[in-house]
Every structure is written in C-alpha cells, then in structure tokens.
Write an enzyme that holds these catalytic residues in place. Structure first.
Site, PDB file in Angstrom:
ATOM      1  N   GLU A   1      57.040  29.244  47.149  1.00 36.56           N
ATOM      2  CA  GLU A   1      57.241  28.191  46.152  1.00 36.56           C
ATOM      3  C   GLU A   1      56.377  28.593  44.963  1.00 36.56           C
ATOM      4  O   GLU A   1      55.155  28.498  45.004  1.00 36.56           O
ATOM      5  CB  GLU A   1      56.795  26.829  46.704  1.00 36.56           C
ATOM      6  CG  GLU A   1      57.565  26.350  47.918  1.00 36.56           C
ATOM      7  CD  GLU A   1      58.918  25.733  47.561  1.00 36.56           C
ATOM      8  OE1 GLU A   1      59.275  25.722  46.362  1.00 36.56           O
ATOM      9  OE2 GLU A   1      59.607  25.261  48.485  1.00 36.56           O
TER      10      GLU A   1
ATOM     11  N   HIS B   1      61.657  30.321  45.792  1.00 37.33           N
ATOM     12  CA  HIS B   1      61.862  28.909  45.458  1.00 37.33           C
ATOM     13  C   HIS B   1      60.860  28.460  44.402  1.00 37.33           C
ATOM     14  O   HIS B   1      59.900  29.167  44.083  1.00 37.33           O
ATOM     15  CB  HIS B   1      61.655  28.032  46.711  1.00 37.33           C
ATOM     16  CG  HIS B   1      62.731  28.155  47.724  1.00 37.33           C
ATOM     17  ND1 HIS B   1      63.784  27.277  47.789  1.00 37.33           N
ATOM     18  CD2 HIS B   1      62.931  29.077  48.700  1.00 37.33           C
ATOM     19  CE1 HIS B   1      64.596  27.647  48.779  1.00 37.33           C
ATOM     20  NE2 HIS B   1      64.097  28.735  49.346  1.00 37.33           N
TER      21      HIS B   1
ATOM     22  N   GLU C   1      66.214  24.875  39.536  1.00 37.99           N
ATOM     23  CA  GLU C   1      65.527  25.784  40.451  1.00 37.99           C
ATOM     24  C   GLU C   1      66.425  26.958  40.838  1.00 37.99           C
ATOM     25  O   GLU C   1      65.956  28.100  40.934  1.00 37.99           O
ATOM     26  CB  GLU C   1      65.093  25.027  41.716  1.00 37.99           C
ATOM     27  CG  GLU C   1      64.375  25.914  42.721  1.00 37.99           C
ATOM     28  CD  GLU C   1      64.118  25.231  44.055  1.00 37.99           C
ATOM     29  OE1 GLU C   1      64.412  24.021  44.180  1.00 37.99           O
ATOM     30  OE2 GLU C   1      63.637  25.914  44.978  1.00 37.99           O
TER      31      GLU C   1
ATOM     32  N   HIS D   1      68.801  28.179  47.101  1.00 36.73           N
ATOM     33  CA  HIS D   1      69.846  27.296  46.578  1.00 36.73           C
ATOM     34  C   HIS D   1      70.955  28.097  45.892  1.00 36.73           C
ATOM     35  O   HIS D   1      71.077  29.306  46.105  1.00 36.73           O
ATOM     36  CB  HIS D   1      69.237  26.224  45.666  1.00 36.73           C
ATOM     37  CG  HIS D   1      67.991  25.607  46.233  1.00 36.73           C
ATOM     38  ND1 HIS D   1      68.019  24.641  47.204  1.00 36.73           N
ATOM     39  CD2 HIS D   1      66.684  25.877  45.993  1.00 36.73           C
ATOM     40  CE1 HIS D   1      66.771  24.316  47.531  1.00 36.73           C
ATOM     41  NE2 HIS D   1      65.942  25.056  46.814  1.00 36.73           N
TER      42      HIS D   1
HETATM   43 ZN    ZN Z   1      63.869  25.402  46.828  1.00 40.46          ZN
END
Ligand code: ZN
Length: 313
Positions: free
Chosen positions: A277, A195, A140, A103
């Site tokens: 993640e 992430h 995030e 992101h």
């Molecule tokens: Zn993400």
C-alpha cells in the site's frame, strides 16, 4: 473507502519487524517522520549506488477506460501480458517477477461480476473490488497500473522476465484467485501486488502486507511465509530510502509491515508474494505524492530495488 482485499476497515497497530526495517534503512526522525509533508519525496543519497531511471523513461499512465461489456458477458480470459522473450541479460536474468496491479479501472462498471464470490481456501470473498481514489478522482486502479508499468521497465532493464496479471486489457478483474494463480503458474520468483490505501485524513505512509500462516482448502502459505517476509522487509526498507516516505502511522506500528490472513491474493499464492500500500489516497498530503509522476517513479524504484535485493539474496 478502504479496499477490502487489502485494507482493514479499522486501523490496527501491530508492531512487526520494526527492528528489521530499522536495520535495513536509517529510519530516524530526520527525513521520514510521520509529519513530513510532500517534501518527503525529495531525492536522497542512495547508498549502494543503484541506478536510478529517469521518470521520463517510464511509460505514460494509461488513462483510457477499459472497454465496456454488457452485463451478460462472461468472464474475460485475457492472457496475462508476458515480456518479450529471448534477450534477458542482466543481474536478474532467469528470474521471473509477477506484478499485480491492484483492481481494474473498469471494475466499477462490472459490480455484479466483481461481487461474485470466489474460493480463497480459508473462506469466500468477492472476486475483486473497485479500489479507492483521491478526493480529486485519481483512481487507485490507474495508480497501480502506472506504478506497475514503471516497475516492469525497471525490472526488465535488469534482465528479469516480468509478467503483469493484467495490463488494462480486460474490462474487469482478474479475480483475486486468478491473480494468485497467474503468479503460481508463472513459477514466479517473487510477486508484488501494487495498491494504495483509502483511509482517514491524517493516516499517512506506506505499508507492505505479508502473508500470515494459513491452511484451508487450496490455501497453504506455510512455504511462502518466510521468503515473503524477506521480500517484504527488503521492499519496505528500500521504499523508504527511495521515496523518503515514512512507514504507515496507522498500520504496523510504524514498521511499514503488516501480516494478513484474509487476502485471497496471498492465501492462494504458492510463491513468495507481498502487497504494498504505497500511501493513503484519502489524505491530501499523501495524495499529492501519489498523483505525482516523479514520486511514482521513486516508488517503483524502491519496489524494484527491494525485489532485486531479494532475488540476489
Ligand atoms: Zn487496493
């Protein structure tokens, strides 16, 4: 809400390579059970004696917002940040690692641009997404940049040439296809996309996402499936060891590994690549870890050691 580029909308349980992870680390109930709270971030013995950088050695989190642009702005063309060349010595000398911070803190200001459809070979998807955040508002995209900076420091200390797909130097993006292209054009030996998840309270732990076998258009993962599996398995094992966090209790059947065929960042990669993640930002216990600079350093350490293990064979 879950990030579409990395998180399925509904939890899936797909046991995968559990034995490999279990073999790589001692995933017993002692110390890494799913019910473990923030105490899971306590230091653990490090078999193999890898060096552990002090948290203070990592660069501070960049919290400044990306510069705004008008909606009429064209896609930015900021070059990916390169390491300063010339002095790489160490066990990873000659190796190139691309780190992809998931992101961008500015994405929410550029919804039109990031909603643009891009070709990921097998289908079309949004250029990028905003990512998730903790309930207290820790984005995030800030987390991913912070961990990526720490990871870069650790890998450079081992002599690796490190490239970030972006470094808070552009107002939004890159798009997922460009993120893949940066790794490809760098001739990366390994790529990791960083992430954190956005799932339901009670869903805890990390998981590494591996590319599935896909062919279509520009997508052909046939040459990267196996090396990426090796890379991801090593990262998962060393992430457990260094953070004390348990593998996800809601994806991957507690293996800490998942396979996806719908991620442009993986489908378009021609070099070994995985996503990680690191935890669930929407779970208060995981959020307490993710917002801790000390824990983020351990997370970066685990990822760095996984990459290093892979590159050294
Ligand atoms: Zn993400």
């Amino acid at each position: 809400m879950p990030y579409d580029e990395s998180v399925p909308p509904t939890p899936r349980r797909r046991p995968l390579l559990a034995a490999a992870v279990l073999a790589a680390v001692s995933l017993t109930a002692a110390g890494c059970g799913a019910g473990e709270d923030g105490g899971g971030a306590q230091a653990r013995p490090v078999p193999g004696g890898g060096t552990t950088a002090a948290p203070s050695s990592a660069p501070p989190s960049k919290s400044a917002p990306a510069p705004e642009k008008t909606s009429a702005s064209t896609a930015p063309s900021a070059k990916p940040s390169k390491s300063t060349g010339g002095r790489a010595t160490g066990p990873l000398s000659g190796k190139t690692v691309v780190i992809d911070p998931g992101h961008n803190p500015g994405n929410h200001l550029h919804t039109r641009e990031i909603n643009r459809q891009v070709d990921i070979g097998t289908t079309h998807k949004e250029c990028d997404t905003t990512g998730t955040s903790t309930d207290s508002g820790y984005a995030e995209a800030r987390f991913t940049l912070d961990v990526s900076h720490r990871l870069r420091t650790l890998l450079r200390a081992q002599g690796a040439n490190v490239v970030l797909t972006y470094d808070n130097d552009r107002p939004y993006g890159p798009c997922v296809d460009e993120r893949a292209r940066i790794g490809n054009e760098a001739g990366a030996d390994a790529v990791v996309s960083v992430h954190a998840d956005g799932s339901a309270v009670g869903n805890r732990g990390f998981h590494v996402i591996l590319p599935g076998l896909v062919r279509g258009g520009a997508a052909d993962t046939s040459k990267i499936v196996e090396p990426s599996r090796d890379l991801g398995t090593r990262i998962a094992g060393l992430f457990v060891r260094d953070t004390g966090s348990a593998p996800s209790n809601y994806v991957g059947g507690n293996s800490g590994l998942d396979i996806r065929k719908d991620l442009g960042g993986l489908n378009l990669s021609t070099v070994p690549k995985v996503f990680i993640e690191c935890g669930n930002m929407r779970d208060p216990k995981d959020a307490a870890l993710l917002t801790s600079a000390g824990w983020r350093q351990k997370a970066a350490q685990g990822i760095a050691e996984g990459i290093s293990s892979y590159l050294k064979g």
